[in-house]
Write a protein that holds these residues in place. Structure first.
Motif, PDB file in Angstrom:
ATOM      1  N   ALA A 183       0.813  -1.220   0.000  1.00  0.00           N
ATOM      2  CA  ALA A 183       0.000   0.000   0.000  1.00  0.00           C
ATOM      3  C   ALA A 183       0.845   1.269   0.000  1.00  0.00           C
ATOM      4  O   ALA A 183       0.298   2.362  -0.162  1.00  0.00           O
ATOM      5  N   TRP A 184       2.165   1.121   0.149  1.00  0.00           N
ATOM      6  CA  TRP A 184       3.023   2.291   0.324  1.00  0.00           C
ATOM      7  C   TRP A 184       2.896   3.283  -0.833  1.00  0.00           C
ATOM      8  O   TRP A 184       2.580   4.458  -0.633  1.00  0.00           O
ATOM      9  N   LEU A 185       3.110   2.834  -2.066  1.00  0.00           N
ATOM     10  CA  LEU A 185       2.996   3.762  -3.201  1.00  0.00           C
ATOM     11  C   LEU A 185       1.547   4.138  -3.508  1.00  0.00           C
ATOM     12  O   LEU A 185       1.254   5.318  -3.713  1.00  0.00           O
ATOM     13  N   PRO A 186       0.616   3.182  -3.562  1.00  0.00           N
ATOM     14  CA  PRO A 186      -0.780   3.579  -3.796  1.00  0.00           C
ATOM     15  C   PRO A 186      -1.281   4.612  -2.791  1.00  0.00           C
ATOM     16  O   PRO A 186      -2.055   5.512  -3.158  1.00  0.00           O
ATOM     17  N   ASN A 187      -0.861   4.505  -1.533  1.00  0.00           N
ATOM     18  CA  ASN A 187      -1.277   5.501  -0.536  1.00  0.00           C
ATOM     19  C   ASN A 187      -0.819   6.899  -0.923  1.00  0.00           C
ATOM     20  O   ASN A 187      -1.526   7.890  -0.706  1.00  0.00           O
ATOM     21  N   ARG A 188       0.363   7.006  -1.492  1.00  0.00           N
ATOM     22  CA  ARG A 188       0.887   8.315  -1.878  1.00  0.00           C
ATOM     23  C   ARG A 188       0.343   8.759  -3.238  1.00  0.00           C
ATOM     24  O   ARG A 188       0.140   9.942  -3.472  1.00  0.00           O
ATOM     25  N   MET A 189       0.089   7.813  -4.117  1.00  0.00           N
ATOM     26  CA  MET A 189      -0.489   8.148  -5.422  1.00  0.00           C
ATOM     27  C   MET A 189      -1.916   8.688  -5.279  1.00  0.00           C
ATOM     28  O   MET A 189      -2.386   9.438  -6.139  1.00  0.00           O
ATOM     29  N   ARG A 190      -2.590   8.319  -4.193  1.00  0.00           N
ATOM     30  CA  ARG A 190      -3.984   8.727  -4.001  1.00  0.00           C
ATOM     31  C   ARG A 190      -4.135  10.247  -3.987  1.00  0.00           C
ATOM     32  O   ARG A 190      -5.175  10.785  -4.369  1.00  0.00           O
ATOM     33  N   ASP A 191      -3.101  10.931  -3.553  1.00  0.00           N
ATOM     34  CA  ASP A 191      -3.159  12.398  -3.488  1.00  0.00           C
ATOM     35  C   ASP A 191      -2.639  13.065  -4.754  1.00  0.00           C
ATOM     36  O   ASP A 191      -2.561  14.289  -4.823  1.00  0.00           O
ATOM     37  N   SER A 192      -2.269  12.262  -5.764  1.00  0.00           N
ATOM     38  CA  SER A 192      -1.709  12.814  -6.999  1.00  0.00           C
ATOM     39  C   SER A 192      -2.732  12.720  -8.120  1.00  0.00           C
ATOM     40  O   SER A 192      -3.308  11.656  -8.370  1.00  0.00           O
ATOM     41  N   THR A 193      -2.933  13.814  -8.816  1.00  0.00           N
ATOM     42  CA  THR A 193      -3.873  13.801  -9.945  1.00  0.00           C
ATOM     43  C   THR A 193      -3.218  13.267 -11.209  1.00  0.00           C
ATOM     44  O   THR A 193      -3.897  12.869 -12.149  1.00  0.00           O
ATOM     45  N   ASP A 194      -1.872  13.248 -11.243  1.00  0.00           N
ATOM     46  CA  ASP A 194      -1.150  12.840 -12.452  1.00  0.00           C
ATOM     47  C   ASP A 194      -0.417  11.516 -12.299  1.00  0.00           C
ATOM     48  O   ASP A 194       0.457  11.189 -13.107  1.00  0.00           O
ATOM     49  N   SER A 195      -0.742  10.738 -11.271  1.00  0.00           N
ATOM     50  CA  SER A 195      -0.099   9.435 -11.037  1.00  0.00           C
ATOM     51  C   SER A 195       1.417   9.551 -11.008  1.00  0.00           C
ATOM     52  O   SER A 195       2.142   8.805 -11.671  1.00  0.00           O
ATOM     53  N   VAL A 196       1.899  10.497 -10.219  1.00  0.00           N
ATOM     54  CA  VAL A 196       3.344  10.673 -10.034  1.00  0.00           C
ATOM     55  C   VAL A 196       3.579  11.146  -8.603  1.00  0.00           C
ATOM     56  O   VAL A 196       2.794  11.924  -8.058  1.00  0.00           O
ATOM     57  N   VAL A 197       4.640  10.635  -7.984  1.00  0.00           N
ATOM     58  CA  VAL A 197       4.978  10.983  -6.603  1.00  0.00           C
ATOM     59  C   VAL A 197       6.474  11.216  -6.522  1.00  0.00           C
ATOM     60  O   VAL A 197       7.263  10.454  -7.098  1.00  0.00           O
ATOM     61  N   ARG A 198       6.850  12.252  -5.791  1.00  0.00           N
ATOM     62  CA  ARG A 198       8.270  12.490  -5.517  1.00  0.00           C
ATOM     63  C   ARG A 198       8.518  12.258  -4.035  1.00  0.00           C
ATOM     64  O   ARG A 198       7.781  12.764  -3.184  1.00  0.00           O
ATOM     65  N   THR A 199       9.567  11.466  -3.711  1.00  0.00           N
ATOM     66  CA  THR A 199       9.863  11.152  -2.320  1.00  0.00           C
ATOM     67  C   THR A 199      11.341  10.784  -2.213  1.00  0.00           C
ATOM     68  O   THR A 199      12.129  11.056  -3.118  1.00  0.00           O
ATOM     69  N   ARG A 200      11.720  10.142  -1.091  1.00  0.00           N
ATOM     70  CA  ARG A 200      13.092   9.670  -0.902  1.00  0.00           C
ATOM     71  C   ARG A 200      13.054   8.273  -0.297  1.00  0.00           C
ATOM     72  O   ARG A 200      12.208   7.946   0.534  1.00  0.00           O
ATOM     73  N   LEU A 201      14.014   7.424  -0.743  1.00  0.00           N
ATOM     74  CA  LEU A 201      14.189   6.086  -0.187  1.00  0.00           C
ATOM     75  C   LEU A 201      15.675   5.845   0.023  1.00  0.00           C
ATOM     76  O   LEU A 201      16.488   6.139  -0.880  1.00  0.00           O
ATOM     77  N   LEU A 202      16.038   5.309   1.164  1.00  0.00           N
ATOM     78  CA  LEU A 202      17.441   5.018   1.465  1.00  0.00           C
ATOM     79  C   LEU A 202      18.326   6.231   1.197  1.00  0.00           C
ATOM     80  O   LEU A 202      19.461   6.125   0.744  1.00  0.00           O
ATOM     81  N   GLY A 203      17.763   7.411   1.458  1.00  0.00           N
ATOM     82  CA  GLY A 203      18.506   8.649   1.289  1.00  0.00           C
ATOM     83  C   GLY A 203      18.556   9.186  -0.128  1.00  0.00           C
ATOM     84  O   GLY A 203      19.079  10.275  -0.363  1.00  0.00           O
ATOM     85  N   LYS A 204      17.986   8.448  -1.096  1.00  0.00           N
ATOM     86  CA  LYS A 204      18.046   8.871  -2.498  1.00  0.00           C
ATOM     87  C   LYS A 204      16.736   9.518  -2.928  1.00  0.00           C
ATOM     88  O   LYS A 204      15.659   9.081  -2.514  1.00  0.00           O
TER      89      LYS A 204
END
Length: 405
Positions: A13-34
């Motif tokens: 659910a990690w990415l779908p949870n964040r995609m839910r707030d995006s109108t363009d099916s794109v999310v910017r975040t960080r993983l393992l410092g990247k």
């Protein structure tokens, strides 16, 4: 904010949870410092598989290489090196060879099913792993005296089961890979020395003789890694076998069409199992330049993620994504850039899993056999946790009173 901890706790659910707030099916975040850019949709699949945008070398975390794929595997290569190594696998996966593998596995299943009737309780996930391992080893030309199917199956399953988690499962996966790489390295060396004869044209012979460059074959360790990259994904179909049993238990009306031998429906059922049930949460690659997608950007050296689970459950693509409905694939064929449980793109030239044909072929055959098998489903925990990656029915799907028609 770095989201590594939330990935470990939220799972699929990690990415779908964040995609839910995006109108363009794109999310910017960080993983393992990247820095990470996560995308979804058929257009995004083509963007993700463009080698001018993403490389795999250096993108797969070491813990995943040390458990799931193996160091030096085809999955870590790009460009011509990737295409050359992939030539090792593609001829093995033409329709005739896939059908031959399905026949080997089906015969092994039928043999095993007769013994299940003598046992008080059978866990289908575990038994499928042994059946698939024994069948693929016979098909691949591994000598019977070199393979003990049950411990090999346990190790192959452990490699898959522990790749995406810290803790005991991951340690079991590391030990399993080290053990089987050592065994397969010795087998490759024995084939090359003439101590073991590999059947002409077999997987074992092709892997042992494969050259990335004209001057020399693969070193024995890398050849062992690639041999396991034939055996391991086949054993991993046990996840989909357990999911198929789960689907037939929840929606038993599908049994009749499978029992009747409706080939088109068996294919549709296999696709729907792969779409509906979770396996890979996402795929990732290393960005080779600054990339921008729908107004969001990620620098060179960052990560581009393709939201596999989210795309396979996207209302824009499927309409009723949380309804298990195989008929959707009879109404129109599976679009390879929409249905991506094993990646997207062209398997001949890109990074889409070449074993996808094997998975579908095996599921077509085994789903029919499952539908024809008679058994009782006792009280058990059949929940499928979206926090566990890879997930499966918690009980492994146990059955009693097995009767072979």
């Amino acid at each position: 904010m770095d989201r590594t901890l939330s990935l470990l706790t939220e799972g699929y659910a990690w990415l779908p949870n964040r995609m839910r707030d995006s109108t363009d099916s794109v999310v910017r975040t960080r993983l393992l410092g990247k820095p990470v850019l996560a995308v979804r949709g058929p257009e995004a699949v083509r963007f993700f598989y463009d080698e001018g945008n993403v490389h795999r070398h250096g993108a797969i975390p070491a813990p995943v290489l040390d458990t799931l794929f193996g160091q030096g595997a085809v999955h870590t290569l790009d460009g011509d090196a990737h295409r050359t190594r992939k030539e090792l696998f593609l001829p093995l996966l033409d329709p005739g060879r896939v059908a031959d593998l399905a026949e080997h596995v089906a015969a092994t299943w039928d043999e095993a099913a007769r013994s299940w009737s003598e046992r008080p309780r059978v866990v289908l996930f575990d038994e499928a792993g042994v059946v698939l391992t024994r069948g693929v080893c016979r098909w691949a030309g591994l000598p019977a005296e070199a393979v003990d199917a049950e411990p090999l199956a346990r190790d192959l399953i452990a490699m898959v089961d522990g790749f995406a988690t810290p803790g005991p499962r991951h340690l079991r996966a590391r030990r399993a890979r080290a053990r089987q790489e050592a065994r397969m390295t010795r087998l490759i060396e024995d084939v090359r020395s003439g101590k073991v004869t590999a059947p002409a044209g077999s997987v074992l012979e092709r892997v042992a003789r494969h050259h990335d460059v004209p001057e020399a074959p693969l070193d024995a360790g890398t050849a062992a890694v690639e041999l396991l990259n034939v055996l391991r994904p086949t054993a991993a179909v046990s996840w989909f076998v357990a999911f198929s049993a789960h689907a037939l238990h929840r929606w038993p009306a599908h049994r009749e069409r499978l029992r009747a031998g409706d080939g088109a429906f068996a294919t549709a059922f296999a696709h729907e199992v792969r779409r509906f049930y979770p396996f890979a949460p996402f795929l990732g690659g290393r960005t080779v330049k600054e990339l921008t997608w729908h107004g969001e950007s990620v620098p060179a050296g960052g990560m581009l993620l393709l939201d596999v689970y989210g795309q396979n459950h996207d209302e824009k693509l499927w309409g009723d994504p949380y309804t298990f409905r195989p008929e959707r694939f009879l109404e129109r064929p599976a679009d390879p850039d929409e249905l991506i449980p094993q990646g997207g793109g062209d398997p001949a030239t890109g990074h889409r899993c070449p074993g996808e044909r094997v998975t579908v072929g095996l599921l077509e055959s085994l789903a029919v056999r499952l539908a024809r098998l008679e058994y009782t489903v006792p009280e058990q925990d059949l929940r499928i946790s979206l926090r566990r990656v890879p997930t499966r029915p918690r009980s492994g799907f146990a059955v009693t009173g097995v009767r072979v028609p």
